[in-house]
Design a protein around this motif. Structure first.
Motif, mmCIF file in Angstrom:
data_model
loop_
_atom_site.group_PDB
_atom_site.id
_atom_site.type_symbol
_atom_site.label_atom_id
_atom_site.label_comp_id
_atom_site.label_asym_id
_atom_site.label_seq_id
_atom_site.Cartn_x
_atom_site.Cartn_y
_atom_site.Cartn_z
ATOM 1 N N TYR A 243 -7.957 -13.425 -18.892
ATOM 2 C CA TYR A 243 -7.669 -14.715 -18.601
ATOM 3 C C TYR A 243 -7.660 -15.541 -20.251
ATOM 4 C CZ TYR A 243 -9.399 -14.675 -13.856
ATOM 5 O OH TYR A 243 -9.630 -14.415 -12.421
ATOM 6 N N ALA A 244 -8.529 -15.016 -21.085
ATOM 7 C CA ALA A 244 -8.287 -15.295 -22.373
ATOM 8 C C ALA A 244 -7.067 -15.209 -23.239
ATOM 9 C CB ALA A 244 -9.580 -14.634 -23.346
ATOM 10 N N ASN A 245 -6.542 -13.832 -22.899
ATOM 11 C CA ASN A 245 -5.148 -13.643 -23.372
ATOM 12 C C ASN A 245 -4.081 -14.326 -22.592
ATOM 13 O OD1 ASN A 245 -6.093 -11.474 -24.924
ATOM 14 N ND2 ASN A 245 -6.035 -9.813 -23.356
ATOM 15 N N ALA A 246 -4.180 -14.497 -21.442
ATOM 16 C CA ALA A 246 -3.365 -15.503 -20.721
ATOM 17 C C ALA A 246 -3.324 -17.151 -21.447
ATOM 18 C CB ALA A 246 -3.381 -15.490 -19.389
ATOM 19 N N TYR A 247 -4.613 -17.529 -21.483
ATOM 20 C CA TYR A 247 -4.426 -18.713 -22.057
ATOM 21 C C TYR A 247 -4.125 -18.908 -23.385
ATOM 22 C CZ TYR A 247 -7.039 -22.922 -23.567
ATOM 23 O OH TYR A 247 -7.199 -24.237 -23.926
ATOM 24 N N ASN A 248 -4.176 -17.952 -24.245
ATOM 25 C CA ASN A 248 -3.951 -17.899 -25.724
ATOM 26 C C ASN A 248 -2.399 -17.912 -25.702
ATOM 27 O OD1 ASN A 248 -6.406 -18.147 -26.883
ATOM 28 N ND2 ASN A 248 -6.650 -16.022 -26.744
ATOM 29 N N PHE A 256 -2.237 -24.763 -15.449
ATOM 30 C CA PHE A 256 -1.379 -25.207 -14.019
ATOM 31 C C PHE A 256 -1.840 -23.989 -12.998
ATOM 32 C CE2 PHE A 256 2.403 -23.955 -11.638
ATOM 33 C CZ PHE A 256 2.597 -25.093 -10.927
ATOM 34 N N TRP A 257 -1.673 -22.592 -13.687
ATOM 35 C CA TRP A 257 -1.844 -21.707 -12.538
ATOM 36 C C TRP A 257 -3.543 -21.577 -12.006
ATOM 37 C CZ3 TRP A 257 -5.360 -17.372 -13.306
ATOM 38 C CH2 TRP A 257 -5.148 -16.325 -12.186
ATOM 39 N N ARG A 258 -4.305 -22.025 -12.803
ATOM 40 C CA ARG A 258 -5.814 -22.203 -12.733
ATOM 41 C C ARG A 258 -5.913 -23.100 -11.489
ATOM 42 N NH1 ARG A 258 -9.461 -18.443 -12.461
ATOM 43 N NH2 ARG A 258 -11.021 -19.723 -13.130
ATOM 44 N N THR A 259 -5.297 -24.229 -11.765
ATOM 45 C CA THR A 259 -5.284 -25.363 -10.658
ATOM 46 C C THR A 259 -4.829 -25.011 -9.345
ATOM 47 O OG1 THR A 259 -5.192 -26.752 -12.754
ATOM 48 C CG2 THR A 259 -4.953 -27.798 -10.218
ATOM 49 N N LEU A 260 -3.755 -24.294 -9.317
ATOM 50 C CA LEU A 260 -2.993 -23.994 -8.195
ATOM 51 C C LEU A 260 -4.235 -22.966 -7.223
ATOM 52 C CD1 LEU A 260 0.582 -23.406 -8.999
ATOM 53 C CD2 LEU A 260 -0.375 -25.241 -7.873
ATOM 54 N N ARG A 283 -3.720 -34.261 -10.013
ATOM 55 C CA ARG A 283 -2.639 -34.526 -10.695
ATOM 56 C C ARG A 283 -1.451 -34.068 -10.234
ATOM 57 N NH1 ARG A 283 -5.471 -31.207 -14.029
ATOM 58 N NH2 ARG A 283 -4.351 -29.684 -15.046
ATOM 59 N N LEU A 284 -1.625 -32.755 -9.951
ATOM 60 C CA LEU A 284 -0.354 -31.749 -9.523
ATOM 61 C C LEU A 284 0.181 -32.350 -8.331
ATOM 62 C CD1 LEU A 284 -1.402 -28.303 -10.839
ATOM 63 C CD2 LEU A 284 0.095 -29.837 -11.997
#
Length: 297
Positions: A243-248, A256-260, A283-284
């Motif tokens: 997750y950290a690598n993806a966020y960075n 966006f992906w985490r909200t979905l 919001r999405l």
């Protein structure tokens, strides 16, 4: 002529009879199964152990035949008292033979006389030996050793009578009718106590085995849970790292992906959520609705 023939036959008959009479007076035979003792005026002059034809002095010598084979004397049943005060009716017998014919004739003279001696001696030793032991020992395999002691003592006691005791055996040992039921009940009670003891020991061992098994099961379960927690922690750490690598790499796309992903859980079928239209969480969805409205126009 006929008179001469008859006279000759009579003479021959007289001679034959005379021969047998004379031979019976001067000779005697000893069978293979017998021994012979020759007495003169009541005193023993000869002892003959081998079979054959022998001479004797007419009118002076008397021949007594003695059995050479093994004799079996069935002794009358007698009661004995064991060391634990139990009465037993013993039916026994003795195997014996005449070892010294001279002593035998001098001391007991006949088979009946010998059996009277044996009756007293065998019962005396049997009573003394068995009185030192308990009923359970006497009816067990130990009885053989006790009877061997009786045999040796009887053999020594009867040696001076020219008798050799081969063996003393018990045919059967019965309890007197008066206390038979009481003894059986006592034996039954003792066996029940032993059975209860064995059952208690078995239950104790079963409890120990179950406790050991439960202990091992708990250890195995705790070890498995520990390993599962370690594996889960490693998985969570790996996920956080991903997750950290993806966020960075792209913070906006990650958000966006985490909200979905959260919508999949929060807005599952049959779920109702009441939020303000200005909520940042929607919001999405709000953008999606606006996009749909534009398309519909």
């Amino acid at each position: 002529m006929r008179k001469n023939v008859k006279k000759a036959l009579v003479i021959i008959g007289i001679v034959v009879v005379a021969f047998f009479i004379v031979s019976g007076m001067f000779f005697f035979t000893v069978d293979q199964t017998k021994q012979a003792v020759v007495l003169r005026f009541g005193k023993i002059t000869r002892v003959i152990k081998d079979a054959g034809l022998y001479t004797k002095t007419p009118f002076l010598d008397r021949v007594i035949y003695i059995e050479k084979r093994i004799n079996n004397y069935d002794i009358q049943p007698e009661e004995v008292i064991t060391s634990d005060q139990k009465r037993l009716r013993i039916d026994n017998y003795a195997l014996w033979r005449i070892d010294d014919p001279k002593l035998f004739v001098e001391k007991v003279k006949t088979i009946e006389g010998a059996q009277m001696r044996m009756d007293d001696i065998v019962y005396s030793y049997l009573r003394d030996i068995l009185a030192k032991h308990t009923l359970s020992d006497i009816i067990s395999d130990k009885r053989t050793a006790y009877l061997q002691q009786v045999t040796l003592l009887t053999r020594k006691a009867l040696k001076g009578f020219g008798i050799y005791t081969i063996d003393v055996k018990i045919k059967r040992a019965d309890l007197p009718q008066t206390n038979e039921n009481a003894v059986y009940q006592r034996m039954k009670s003792d066996r029940q106590k032993v059975a209860a003891m064995y059952r208690a020991q078995g239950e104790q061992q079963a409890a120990q085995i179950k406790a050991e098994a439960d202990k091992k099961a708990q250890i195995i379960l705790a070890t498995a849970q520990k390993q599962a927690s370690e594996y889960k922690g490693e998985g969570d750490a790996k996920a956080l790292e991903i997750y950290a690598n993806a966020y960075n790499q792209d913070p906006e796309f990650y958000g966006f992906w985490r909200t979905l992903e959260s919508y999949k859980v929060a807005l599952a079928t049959g779920t109702t959520i009441i939020l303000s239209t200005t909520s940042d969480y929607l919001r999405l969805l709000d953008k999606g609705v606006q996009s749909d409205s534009k398309f519909s126009k």
